[in-house]
Design an enzyme around this catalytic site. Structure first.
Site, PDB file in Angstrom:
ATOM      1  N   HIS A 134       1.141  -1.259   0.166  1.00  0.00           N
ATOM      2  CA  HIS A 134      -0.071   0.007   0.105  1.00  0.00           C
ATOM      3  C   HIS A 134       0.933   1.250  -0.017  1.00  0.00           C
ATOM      4  CE1 HIS A 134      -3.337   2.716   1.309  1.00  0.00           C
ATOM      5  NE2 HIS A 134      -2.535   3.351   2.056  1.00  0.00           N
ATOM      6  N   GLU A 135       1.944   1.257   0.873  1.00  0.00           N
ATOM      7  CA  GLU A 135       2.647   2.494   1.103  1.00  0.00           C
ATOM      8  C   GLU A 135       3.614   2.595  -0.317  1.00  0.00           C
ATOM      9  OE1 GLU A 135       2.327   4.672   2.956  1.00  0.00           O
ATOM     10  OE2 GLU A 135       0.858   3.266   4.372  1.00  0.00           O
ATOM     11  N   HIS A 138       1.678   4.461  -2.888  1.00  0.00           N
ATOM     12  CA  HIS A 138       1.618   5.913  -2.948  1.00  0.00           C
ATOM     13  C   HIS A 138       2.616   6.230  -3.590  1.00  0.00           C
ATOM     14  CE1 HIS A 138      -1.938   6.504  -0.422  1.00  0.00           C
ATOM     15  NE2 HIS A 138      -1.353   5.949   0.584  1.00  0.00           N
ATOM     16  N   GLU A 197      -5.892   6.939  -0.983  1.00  0.00           N
ATOM     17  CA  GLU A 197      -6.030   5.751  -0.351  1.00  0.00           C
ATOM     18  C   GLU A 197      -6.572   4.497  -1.090  1.00  0.00           C
ATOM     19  OE1 GLU A 197      -4.445   5.078   2.734  1.00  0.00           O
ATOM     20  OE2 GLU A 197      -3.646   7.277   2.589  1.00  0.00           O
TER      21      GLU A 197
END
Length: 285
Positions: A134-135, A138, A197
């Protein structure tokens, strides 16, 4: 003299915003194919990411070795390969920080920091791959640059609004600015962040599936995150993040795509070693 709203400052602000948008760097998200604009070039993002990484490591206790570090590096290596082209463009690096905070992040350019506080919530390599994927999404999606451009445009809009109200009395100015600020915050800034997100959830799920991590474990991870927060989340409309409930619903919608990738990729990444650069970063203070 007639007191009211001036039109010229609003028009100037709109023109300035249009110039900021159309002169901003245009790029394509490598996973979604969508075209975006950002306030920073890739080189600028890399420099800022490295500076922030060095600053964080200078202020925290970095763990250099041990089972936790081995696990984080292993997951990072497999995910870095799964990012595709980004693995070639980024100077990936990862550090484990001894801190109880339930947190992890990936700075622009691929600098990853994992706090030990998130490891009990992750519990498994799959859980760790969920949050790290997920990070990393980004960073590869360049969300920070997009948010900076939005922030600059919003500041320009608010400045134009303030100048347009110069002829109004002080109380009227305060009331209108507060209303405009609230509209910008809840109508644009927060939804924009929540969309980022969810996009990072989607792309992170793809990364972990490509890396041979079961994407179904992402749902279990976010359930544990909900339990770790004791259900104390602000209302979604007032938050930069989607609620855990909506996040899980979206992950379930993405799951058929991720499972198809997982079935094709399971174990493949283990045969494609990727050497992360683990720099010795000197304290900046």
């Amino acid at each position: 003299m007639k007191r009211g709203i001036r039109i010229v400052p609003i028009l100037v602000a709109l023109l300035a915003m249009a110039w900021m948008y159309f002169s901003a760097e245009k790029f394509v998200n490598p996973e979604t194919g969508e075209v975006h604009r950002g306030a920073l070039s890739e080189a600028q993002e890399d420099r800022l990411g490295l500076q922030s990484y060095q600053q964080v490591l200078s202020e925290e206790r970095v763990i250099q070795s041990g089972p936790q570090v081995d696990l984080v590096r292993q997951v990072a290596q497999r995910l870095a390969v799964a990012t595709g082209d980004a693995a070639n463009k980024f100077q990936w690096a990862v550090s484990v920080v001894d801190n109880r905070q339930v947190n992890a992040f990936c700075l622009p350019g691929g600098k990853i920091v994992v706090y030990t506080g998130i490891l009990p919530v992750a519990q498994t390599p799959e859980g760790l791959a969920t949050v790290m994927g997920h990070e990393m999404a980004h960073a590869t999606s360049r969300h920070g640059s997009q948010r900076l451009l939005q922030s600059q445009m919003m500041q320009t809009a608010m400045a134009g609004a303030q100048f347009s109200m110069a002829d109004l009395d002080y109380q009227s100015q305060r009331t209108l600015i507060a209303l405009l600020g609230g509209a910008a915050q809840y109508g644009a800034i927060l939804p924009f962040s929540r969309n980022h997100e969810l996009e990072a959830d989607h792309i992170g799920l793809i990364y972990m599936a490509r890396a041979g991590y079961d994407p179904r474990e992402a749902i279990e991870f976010w359930k544990r995150m909900g339990q770790a927060s004791s259900g104390q989340q602000p209302p979604e409309f007032a938050s930069t993040h989607p609620s855990n409930y909506n996040r899980i619903q979206q992950l379930e919608a993405y799951m058929p795509e991720a499972l198809k990738i997982y079935e094709q990729s399971e174990g493949r990444q283990q045969q494609q070693p990727y050497r992360l650069k683990i720099p010795n970063v000197e304290p900046t203070r």
